[in-house]
Design a protein around this motif. Structure first.
Motif, PDB file in Angstrom:
ATOM      1  N   MET A  23       0.821  -1.205   0.000  1.00 47.92           N
ATOM      2  CA  MET A  23       0.000   0.000   0.000  1.00 47.92           C
ATOM      3  C   MET A  23       0.863   1.267   0.000  1.00 47.92           C
ATOM      4  SD  MET A  23      -3.113  -0.929  -0.229  1.00 47.92           S
ATOM      5  CE  MET A  23      -3.933   0.625   0.120  1.00 47.92           C
ATOM      6  N   LEU A  41      -8.568   6.253   2.111  1.00 50.32           N
ATOM      7  CA  LEU A  41      -8.564   5.066   2.963  1.00 50.32           C
ATOM      8  C   LEU A  41      -8.170   5.378   4.398  1.00 50.32           C
ATOM      9  CD1 LEU A  41      -6.922   2.422   0.583  1.00 50.32           C
ATOM     10  CD2 LEU A  41      -9.338   2.712   1.122  1.00 50.32           C
ATOM     11  N   TYR A  50     -15.284   1.487   6.119  1.00 51.88           N
ATOM     12  CA  TYR A  50     -14.130   0.591   6.037  1.00 51.88           C
ATOM     13  C   TYR A  50     -12.829   1.267   6.473  1.00 51.88           C
ATOM     14  CZ  TYR A  50     -14.003   3.150   1.616  1.00 51.88           C
ATOM     15  OH  TYR A  50     -14.022   4.149   0.671  1.00 51.88           O
ATOM     16  N   THR A  51     -12.818   2.586   6.606  1.00 50.31           N
ATOM     17  CA  THR A  51     -11.563   3.286   6.882  1.00 50.31           C
ATOM     18  C   THR A  51     -10.948   2.974   8.254  1.00 50.31           C
ATOM     19  OG1 THR A  51     -12.827   5.253   7.560  1.00 50.31           O
ATOM     20  CG2 THR A  51     -12.029   5.166   5.277  1.00 50.31           C
ATOM     21  N   SER A  55      -9.006  -0.062   7.004  1.00 53.02           N
ATOM     22  CA  SER A  55      -8.069   0.192   5.899  1.00 53.02           C
ATOM     23  C   SER A  55      -6.921   1.099   6.331  1.00 53.02           C
ATOM     24  CB  SER A  55      -8.804   0.807   4.702  1.00 53.02           C
ATOM     25  OG  SER A  55      -9.360   2.074   5.048  1.00 53.02           O
ATOM     26  N   ARG A  83      -3.609   7.465  10.135  1.00 52.39           N
ATOM     27  CA  ARG A  83      -3.304   6.191   9.464  1.00 52.39           C
ATOM     28  C   ARG A  83      -2.094   5.572  10.147  1.00 52.39           C
ATOM     29  NH1 ARG A  83      -1.942   9.127   3.886  1.00 52.39           N
ATOM     30  NH2 ARG A  83      -3.265  10.663   4.894  1.00 52.39           N
TER      31      ARG A  83
END
Length: 262
Positions: free
Chosen positions: A30, A42, A57-58, A61, A119
């Motif tokens: 990724m 994402l 979904y984040t 993800s 993230r």
């Protein structure tokens, strides 16, 4: 008696950390896609002012994404070593439970304290590292020499995290994800990790850990981060079953203690 070579090979293949390996490979893949727009979509973000979050979904993800090379390789080293060892001893399904539970909920606590997009695998990694607290709690007497090594490593990591936060705090680092990733990892591991010897009082601690985990999920749900909470609630049937099994084992221990000697 030494284990035959064939049996040893089968044991290694059975316990090989496949989940950790796949997790590392997907994170690297990724990162090198180098698609900023996709990575932004994402990642996870929650706006407290409007009460809106990114797509459902984040919360999952985003655990496969990283901001830069340093962020990626540091996390992958920690994930490979810590996650590989933990999966080898506790199993593949344990790692899946830890990932599904700790990752999204850790992002939920970040969303409660910050509007910044987040993230990274740090929430899961801190859950992996601090799961050693649960393993030490459950198997302190059985880990006669190993316990001091694990305790020393944990103490060093805690001291490093606290010192970095005090001396050089980075606004781009989600300390809430680290903190609650660690706490959630302890809760999940207390309930799901292997316990060499079950004592009569340990199910009380297990029940408290299960209650704390459910409380985390409810809190995140109340803050409006429904996706994070639902991802976290997905592992509660497994935790509930393990809690029930602990109580059954403890009852058998108590019955055995009261039984007269033959």
């Amino acid at each position: 008696m030494d284990m035959p070579l064939g049996d040893m090979a089968c044991l290694i293949l059975k316990r090989f950390p496949y989940y950790t390996l796949i997790y590392v490979v997907v994170c690297i893949f990724m990162f090198f896609r180098d698609d900023t727009a996709t990575q932004g979509n994402l990642a996870y973000v929650h706006d407290r002012a409007t009460g809106t979050s990114s797509e459902w979904y984040t919360p999952m993800s985003a655990t496969f994404l990283h901001v830069n090379g340093a962020h990626l390789w540091l996390n992958m080293c920690m994930l490979g070593m810590g996650g590989g060892l933990l999966e080898f001893t506790e199993g593949h399904y344990f790692m899946l439970t830890l990932h599904l539970g700790a990752g999204p909920l850790a992002f939920g606590f970040h969303g409660f304290g910050s509007r910044m997009r987040v993230r990274g695998a740090s929430g899961v990694i801190y859950a992996i590292i601090f799961s050693q607290v649960a393993l030490l709690k459950l198997n302190w007497r059985e880990l006669r020499c190993e316990r001091w090594v694990r305790l020393l490593m944990l103490s060093a990591l805690i001291a490093m995290e606290v010192s970095l936060y005090i001396t050089s705090p980075a606004h781009s680092t989600s300390y809430l994800s680290h903190l609650f990733g660690a706490l959630i990892g302890i809760c999940i591991s207390l309930v799901c990790a292997k316990n060499v010897k079950v004592t009569w009082w340990e199910p009380i601690v297990i029940a408290l850990a299960f209650g704390a985990y459910v409380s985390f999920c409810i809190f995140i749900f109340i803050t409006g981060q429904f996706a994070c909470a639902i991802w976290g609630l997905g592992v509660t049937p497994k935790l509930l079953l393990n809690t029930y099994m602990y109580w059954r084992k403890a009852r058998l221990v108590r019955q055995g203690a009261r039984a007269p000697l033959a």
